[in-house]
Scaffold this active site. Structure first.
Site, PDB file in Angstrom:
ATOM      1  N   CYS A 112       0.802  -1.235   0.000  1.00 24.07           N
ATOM      2  CA  CYS A 112       0.000   0.000   0.000  1.00 24.07           C
ATOM      3  C   CYS A 112       0.838   1.290   0.000  1.00 24.07           C
ATOM      4  O   CYS A 112       0.437   2.254  -0.658  1.00 24.07           O
ATOM      5  CB  CYS A 112      -1.046  -0.010   1.096  1.00 24.07           C
ATOM      6  SG  CYS A 112      -0.406  -0.100   2.770  1.00 24.07           S
ATOM      7  N   ARG A 159      10.237  -9.463   4.718  1.00 25.40           N
ATOM      8  CA  ARG A 159      10.277  -9.005   6.114  1.00 25.40           C
ATOM      9  C   ARG A 159      11.296  -9.804   6.890  1.00 25.40           C
ATOM     10  O   ARG A 159      11.356 -11.023   6.756  1.00 25.40           O
ATOM     11  CB  ARG A 159       8.913  -9.204   6.780  1.00 25.40           C
ATOM     12  CG  ARG A 159       7.875  -8.318   6.176  1.00 25.40           C
ATOM     13  CD  ARG A 159       6.582  -8.419   6.932  1.00 25.40           C
ATOM     14  NE  ARG A 159       5.613  -7.551   6.283  1.00 25.40           N
ATOM     15  CZ  ARG A 159       4.383  -7.354   6.704  1.00 25.40           C
ATOM     16  NH1 ARG A 159       3.975  -7.953   7.804  1.00 25.40           N
ATOM     17  NH2 ARG A 159       3.575  -6.552   6.065  1.00 25.40           N
ATOM     18  N   GLU A 194      11.763 -11.515   9.788  1.00 27.48           N
ATOM     19  CA  GLU A 194      10.931 -12.018  10.891  1.00 27.48           C
ATOM     20  C   GLU A 194      11.780 -12.561  12.035  1.00 27.48           C
ATOM     21  O   GLU A 194      11.275 -12.798  13.125  1.00 27.48           O
ATOM     22  CB  GLU A 194       9.968 -13.105  10.393  1.00 27.48           C
ATOM     23  CG  GLU A 194       8.900 -12.606   9.430  1.00 27.48           C
ATOM     24  CD  GLU A 194       7.758 -11.854  10.130  1.00 27.48           C
ATOM     25  OE1 GLU A 194       7.786 -11.700  11.361  1.00 27.48           O
ATOM     26  OE2 GLU A 194       6.847 -11.400   9.407  1.00 27.48           O
ATOM     27  N   ARG A 251       5.081 -18.277   8.466  1.00 24.75           N
ATOM     28  CA  ARG A 251       5.778 -17.038   8.841  1.00 24.75           C
ATOM     29  C   ARG A 251       7.150 -17.057   8.207  1.00 24.75           C
ATOM     30  O   ARG A 251       8.059 -17.699   8.701  1.00 24.75           O
ATOM     31  CB  ARG A 251       5.870 -16.851  10.361  1.00 24.75           C
ATOM     32  CG  ARG A 251       6.469 -15.485  10.719  1.00 24.75           C
ATOM     33  CD  ARG A 251       6.432 -15.175  12.196  1.00 24.75           C
ATOM     34  NE  ARG A 251       5.071 -15.040  12.687  1.00 24.75           N
ATOM     35  CZ  ARG A 251       4.325 -13.955  12.534  1.00 24.75           C
ATOM     36  NH1 ARG A 251       4.812 -12.900  11.926  1.00 24.75           N
ATOM     37  NH2 ARG A 251       3.100 -13.924  12.993  1.00 24.75           N
ATOM     38  N   GLU A 283      -2.534  -7.211  -2.365  1.00 17.79           N
ATOM     39  CA  GLU A 283      -2.975  -6.131  -1.488  1.00 17.79           C
ATOM     40  C   GLU A 283      -3.958  -5.218  -2.209  1.00 17.79           C
ATOM     41  O   GLU A 283      -3.558  -4.381  -3.004  1.00 17.79           O
ATOM     42  CB  GLU A 283      -1.806  -5.328  -0.919  1.00 17.79           C
ATOM     43  CG  GLU A 283      -2.347  -4.321   0.090  1.00 17.79           C
ATOM     44  CD  GLU A 283      -1.361  -3.766   1.088  1.00 17.79           C
ATOM     45  OE1 GLU A 283      -0.235  -4.271   1.185  1.00 17.79           O
ATOM     46  OE2 GLU A 283      -1.749  -2.808   1.783  1.00 17.79           O
ATOM     47  N   ASP A 337      -8.915  -8.787  11.741  1.00 16.21           N
ATOM     48  CA  ASP A 337      -8.060  -9.928  11.416  1.00 16.21           C
ATOM     49  C   ASP A 337      -8.933 -11.133  11.088  1.00 16.21           C
ATOM     50  O   ASP A 337      -9.962 -11.340  11.735  1.00 16.21           O
ATOM     51  CB  ASP A 337      -7.181 -10.282  12.625  1.00 16.21           C
ATOM     52  CG  ASP A 337      -5.888  -9.486  12.665  1.00 16.21           C
ATOM     53  OD1 ASP A 337      -5.662  -8.661  11.753  1.00 16.21           O
ATOM     54  OD2 ASP A 337      -5.099  -9.693  13.611  1.00 16.21           O
ATOM     55  N   GLU A 346      -3.461 -15.800  11.800  1.00 19.13           N
ATOM     56  CA  GLU A 346      -4.002 -14.658  11.039  1.00 19.13           C
ATOM     57  C   GLU A 346      -3.642 -14.903   9.578  1.00 19.13           C
ATOM     58  O   GLU A 346      -2.474 -14.883   9.221  1.00 19.13           O
ATOM     59  CB  GLU A 346      -3.385 -13.346  11.523  1.00 19.13           C
ATOM     60  CG  GLU A 346      -3.825 -12.162  10.665  1.00 19.13           C
ATOM     61  CD  GLU A 346      -2.966 -10.915  10.835  1.00 19.13           C
ATOM     62  OE1 GLU A 346      -2.459 -10.668  11.940  1.00 19.13           O
ATOM     63  OE2 GLU A 346      -2.808 -10.186   9.828  1.00 19.13           O
ATOM     64  N   ASN A 368      -6.075  -9.741   6.628  1.00 15.28           N
ATOM     65  CA  ASN A 368      -6.716  -8.691   7.417  1.00 15.28           C
ATOM     66  C   ASN A 368      -7.337  -7.658   6.497  1.00 15.28           C
ATOM     67  O   ASN A 368      -7.182  -7.710   5.271  1.00 15.28           O
ATOM     68  CB  ASN A 368      -5.736  -8.070   8.409  1.00 15.28           C
ATOM     69  CG  ASN A 368      -4.556  -7.437   7.725  1.00 15.28           C
ATOM     70  OD1 ASN A 368      -4.599  -7.161   6.526  1.00 15.28           O
ATOM     71  ND2 ASN A 368      -3.501  -7.208   8.461  1.00 15.28           N
ATOM     72  N   CYS A 374      -6.813  -0.783   3.303  1.00 14.57           N
ATOM     73  CA  CYS A 374      -6.203  -1.856   2.527  1.00 14.57           C
ATOM     74  C   CYS A 374      -6.509  -3.185   3.175  1.00 14.57           C
ATOM     75  O   CYS A 374      -6.982  -3.246   4.303  1.00 14.57           O
ATOM     76  CB  CYS A 374      -4.694  -1.639   2.433  1.00 14.57           C
ATOM     77  SG  CYS A 374      -3.869  -1.753   4.022  1.00 14.57           S
ATOM     78  N   ARG A 399      -0.389 -17.800   3.688  1.00 16.31           N
ATOM     79  CA  ARG A 399      -1.249 -18.033   4.864  1.00 16.31           C
ATOM     80  C   ARG A 399      -2.562 -18.703   4.453  1.00 16.31           C
ATOM     81  O   ARG A 399      -3.054 -19.572   5.160  1.00 16.31           O
ATOM     82  CB  ARG A 399      -1.526 -16.717   5.578  1.00 16.31           C
ATOM     83  CG  ARG A 399      -0.269 -16.028   6.120  1.00 16.31           C
ATOM     84  CD  ARG A 399      -0.024 -16.369   7.565  1.00 16.31           C
ATOM     85  NE  ARG A 399       1.217 -15.795   8.046  1.00 16.31           N
ATOM     86  CZ  ARG A 399       1.286 -14.759   8.889  1.00 16.31           C
ATOM     87  NH1 ARG A 399       0.181 -14.171   9.322  1.00 16.31           N
ATOM     88  NH2 ARG A 399       2.454 -14.329   9.311  1.00 16.31           N
TER      89      ARG A 399
HETATM   90  P1  ATP Z   1       1.507 -10.987  11.929  1.00 20.88           P
HETATM   91  O1  ATP Z   1       0.805 -10.363  13.090  1.00 20.88           O
HETATM   92  O2  ATP Z   1       1.142 -12.410  11.674  1.00 20.88           O
HETATM   93  O3  ATP Z   1       2.989 -10.729  11.934  1.00 20.88           O
HETATM   94  P2  ATP Z   1       1.118  -8.648  10.430  1.00 20.88           P
HETATM   95  O4  ATP Z   1       0.187  -7.928  11.299  1.00 20.88           O
HETATM   96  O5  ATP Z   1       2.569  -8.313  10.460  1.00 20.88           O
HETATM   97  O6  ATP Z   1       0.946 -10.218  10.640  1.00 20.88           O
HETATM   98  P3  ATP Z   1       0.301  -7.327   8.081  1.00 20.88           P
HETATM   99  O7  ATP Z   1       1.476  -6.443   8.043  1.00 20.88           O
HETATM  100  O8  ATP Z   1      -0.984  -6.745   8.464  1.00 20.88           O
HETATM  101  O9  ATP Z   1       0.584  -8.598   8.951  1.00 20.88           O
HETATM  102  O10 ATP Z   1       0.207  -8.078   6.679  1.00 20.88           O
HETATM  103  C1  ATP Z   1      -1.022  -8.520   6.135  1.00 20.88           C
HETATM  104  C2  ATP Z   1      -1.007  -9.984   5.816  1.00 20.88           C
HETATM  105  O11 ATP Z   1       0.229 -10.394   5.250  1.00 20.88           O
HETATM  106  C3  ATP Z   1      -1.187 -10.891   7.014  1.00 20.88           C
HETATM  107  O12 ATP Z   1      -2.544 -11.028   7.369  1.00 20.88           O
HETATM  108  C4  ATP Z   1      -0.633 -12.181   6.477  1.00 20.88           C
HETATM  109  O13 ATP Z   1      -1.596 -12.820   5.650  1.00 20.88           O
HETATM  110  C5  ATP Z   1       0.502 -11.749   5.614  1.00 20.88           C
HETATM  111  N1  ATP Z   1       1.798 -11.830   6.291  1.00 20.88           N
HETATM  112  C6  ATP Z   1       2.353 -10.918   7.122  1.00 20.88           C
HETATM  113  N2  ATP Z   1       3.569 -11.327   7.544  1.00 20.88           N
HETATM  114  C7  ATP Z   1       3.778 -12.542   6.965  1.00 20.88           C
HETATM  115  C8  ATP Z   1       4.853 -13.477   7.001  1.00 20.88           C
HETATM  116  N3  ATP Z   1       5.958 -13.244   7.712  1.00 20.88           N
HETATM  117  N4  ATP Z   1       4.741 -14.615   6.294  1.00 20.88           N
HETATM  118  C9  ATP Z   1       3.640 -14.855   5.548  1.00 20.88           C
HETATM  119  N5  ATP Z   1       2.593 -14.018   5.473  1.00 20.88           N
HETATM  120  C10 ATP Z   1       2.648 -12.863   6.165  1.00 20.88           C
HETATM  121 ZN    ZN Z   2      -1.550  -1.943   3.579  1.00 20.63          ZN
HETATM  122 MG    MG Z   3       4.185  -9.132  11.505  1.00 23.52          MG
END
Ligand code: ATP
Ligand code: ZN
Ligand code: MG
Length: 504
Positions: free
Chosen positions: A305, A335, A337, A346, A354, A417, A435, A438, A463, A470
């Protein structure tokens, strides 16, 4: 007085009679400027001043309003007077001391500090901050107010560190029969559908897993985004620092980005030593390399976004084009992680669609209902998942009172979520659900930050993050890898699975 500021001006020369010359006009000029700048908002002004050669020291003290705007206005007026009378200008401005009193809303439990030269004295909630040696940019750009806001924020953060985010159940699907209790990542590894990637937190999806990920992508487009009138965009993969400064991501998540560096040059001569070392040692000469690339110049896509908002920045969207509905599925999210990595759910690199929407508040609230309806259709009738939705609010937002969390009517701005039950993690009650996507409405935050306008009235935006890995893990965790256990409509979508590759 509440606020005290000492400034030092270097003049381009000394007025002919020094102090006497200044005394003739400075006190009156300061009174006049204070009245104009402070107005009814505060009291105070220039309390002392001293001229030594070409150095002019000013001390400002105010109550009710901070004195740096007054300082800038006064310096401008002094410059004009000196210029008019003796062709003397103001060369530079520094602020060796800026003392501010303020109240913290939360008494900090651990030390709080700033990345600027400063002294902080605190008694309970009442604080005195002395900023030292501020340059002109710091005064013009209002670092003082930002420093006070940051200290307040840090104190607030201490009070909710470790607390859970707010979570309230909105909807829950019917209970479903689970076809497996295996961890889908383990199951896919055993079948050679995926392989742990060559770099951190990445996976290589072989034909079977790739086919299913693409099937999820098609379902999202054909059952949700297409019917609701979303159009696809294709955006660049690197997010500029400018964009992330505007969205707040840069201050919020600097430890979660993958940073992009560039070669300093592509001249082969500059790289000769590097290539020679590779040829001889068959190793990466990392030190040599560090000297040949720049520091970070951008980040690899974190979320899509921000760059979509950049695309719309500075533009006025015609009424006919509202609500604007687009989605990106070309930028792959990266990311860091770290310790949180687990399986395919994850990862450090994931594929996400998006959708981003911009419109009036009413348009977006209506669109949210449509999206929720179409998503429910997919999860109930195509994937047949056991899933639920929850209204979530990070703790810091609850505190600032910006989001209604108690009252359903107030649930306008915020995030929903979508969570799926993963049987391999334990019982429905005790285990953490995943999750898998969202949906947010953020109000005017980004439309303002990027100056995105309507012909009339204010625009809101939001967004939704459709995490394809996931969706896939949620589905396989409940249904298993055997197509005979999959719901009929999903089987239709998936069609024939690719032939599995046999490894010996
Ligand atoms: P989480 O709380 O699980 O870390 P987030 O709040 O960081 O998620 P957002 O930034 O809102 O997630 O991203 C939107 C979507 O992207 C999430 O709902 C999920 O489907 C996906 N997503 C986020 N991080 C990951 C990841 N590390 N691996 C796979 N999918 C991811
Ligand atoms: Zn966004
Ligand atoms: Mg996250």
């Amino acid at each position: 007085m509440e606020n005290h500021l000492r400034a030092e001006l270097t003049l381009s020369g000394a007025p002919p009679h020094g102090t006497e010359d200044l005394a003739a006009f400075l006190p009156e000029l300061a009174r006049e400027t204070s009245a104009r700048i402070l107005g009814a908002r505060g009291t105070g002004g220039l309390t002392t001043w001293e001229l030594v050669g070409d150095r002019l020291t000013l001390v400002l003290e105010t109550e009710g309003v901070r004195p740096h705007q007054l300082l800038l206005a006064l310096v401008k007026r002094i410059g004009e007077e000196l210029g008019r009378r003796w062709k003397v200008g103001v060369r530079s401005l520094t602020v060796p001391l800026y003392r501010l009193h303020f109240q913290l809303e939360v008494v900090p439990t651990a030390p709080i500090g700033l990345p600027l030269p400063h002294r902080l004295h605190r008694e309970g909630p009442s604080a005195t901050l002395e900023l030292l040696d501020l340059g002109e940019e710091a005064i013009r750009e209002n670092w003082a107010d930002r420093a006070v806001a940051l200290l307040k924020e840090k104190a607030r953060h201490q009070s909710y560190a470790g607390k859970e985010q707010y979570w309230a159940l909105l909807t829950a699907s019917p209970r479903r029969e689970m076809r497996t209790d295996a961890d889908p990542t383990e199951a896919m590894l055993a079948r050679n559908w995926i392989r742990s990637g060559p770099t951190k937190g990445k996976w290589f999806l072989g034909p079977s897993a790739a086919h299913l990920l693409r099937t999820m992508d098609r379902i999202a487009r054909e059952e949700v985004l297409g019917p609701l009138g979303f159009s696809e965009v294709v955006q660049p993969h690197h997010d500029s620092f400018d964009i992330l400064l505007k969205t707040g991501h840069l201050e919020g998540l600097p430890g979660e980005f993958y940073y992009v560096a560039e070669p300093k040059t592509r001249d082969p001569a500059a790289w000769e030593r590097f290539t020679d070392l590779v040829k001889i040692t068959r190793k990466v000469p990392t030190e040599e390399l560090a000297g040949l690339v720049t520091g970070p110049t951008a980040v690899s896509c974190y979320a899509q976004c921000p760059t979509i908002y950049w695309w719309l920045s500075g533009r006025t969207i015609a009424n006919d084009s509202l609500p604007l509905k687009v989605f990106d599925r070309s930028a792959v999210s990266n990311r860091y992680e770290s310790g949180g990595r687990h399986g395919l759910e994850r990862v450090d690199e994931f594929h996400r669609i998006e959708p981003v929407y911009v419109g009036t508040k009413e348009q977006l609230l209506a669109l949210r209902e449509e999206l929720l309806r179409q998503y429910a259709h997919v999860f109930d009738r195509i994937l047949e998942l056991e899933w639920r939705t929850a209204w979530v609010t990070p703790f810091y937002l609850q505190q600032s009172g910006g989001v209604g969390v108690e009252d359903a009517d107030a649930r306008i701005k915020g995030t929903i979520d979508f969570e799926a039950y993963l049987p391999y993690r334990g019982t429905r009650e005790a285990s953490e659900w995943l999750e898998f996507q969202n949906l947010s409405i953020v109000g005017e935050k980004y439309t303002r930050a990027f100056t995105i306008k309507a012909q009339k009235g204010e625009l809101w935006s939001g967004c939704s993050g459709i995490g394809l890995e996931r969706w896939l893990t949620a589905f396989l965790a409940q249904k298993g890898l055997d197509p005979r256990d999959w719901p009929a409509r999903f089987r239709e979508y998936a069609g024939e699975m690719p032939r599995e590759i046999q490894f010996l």
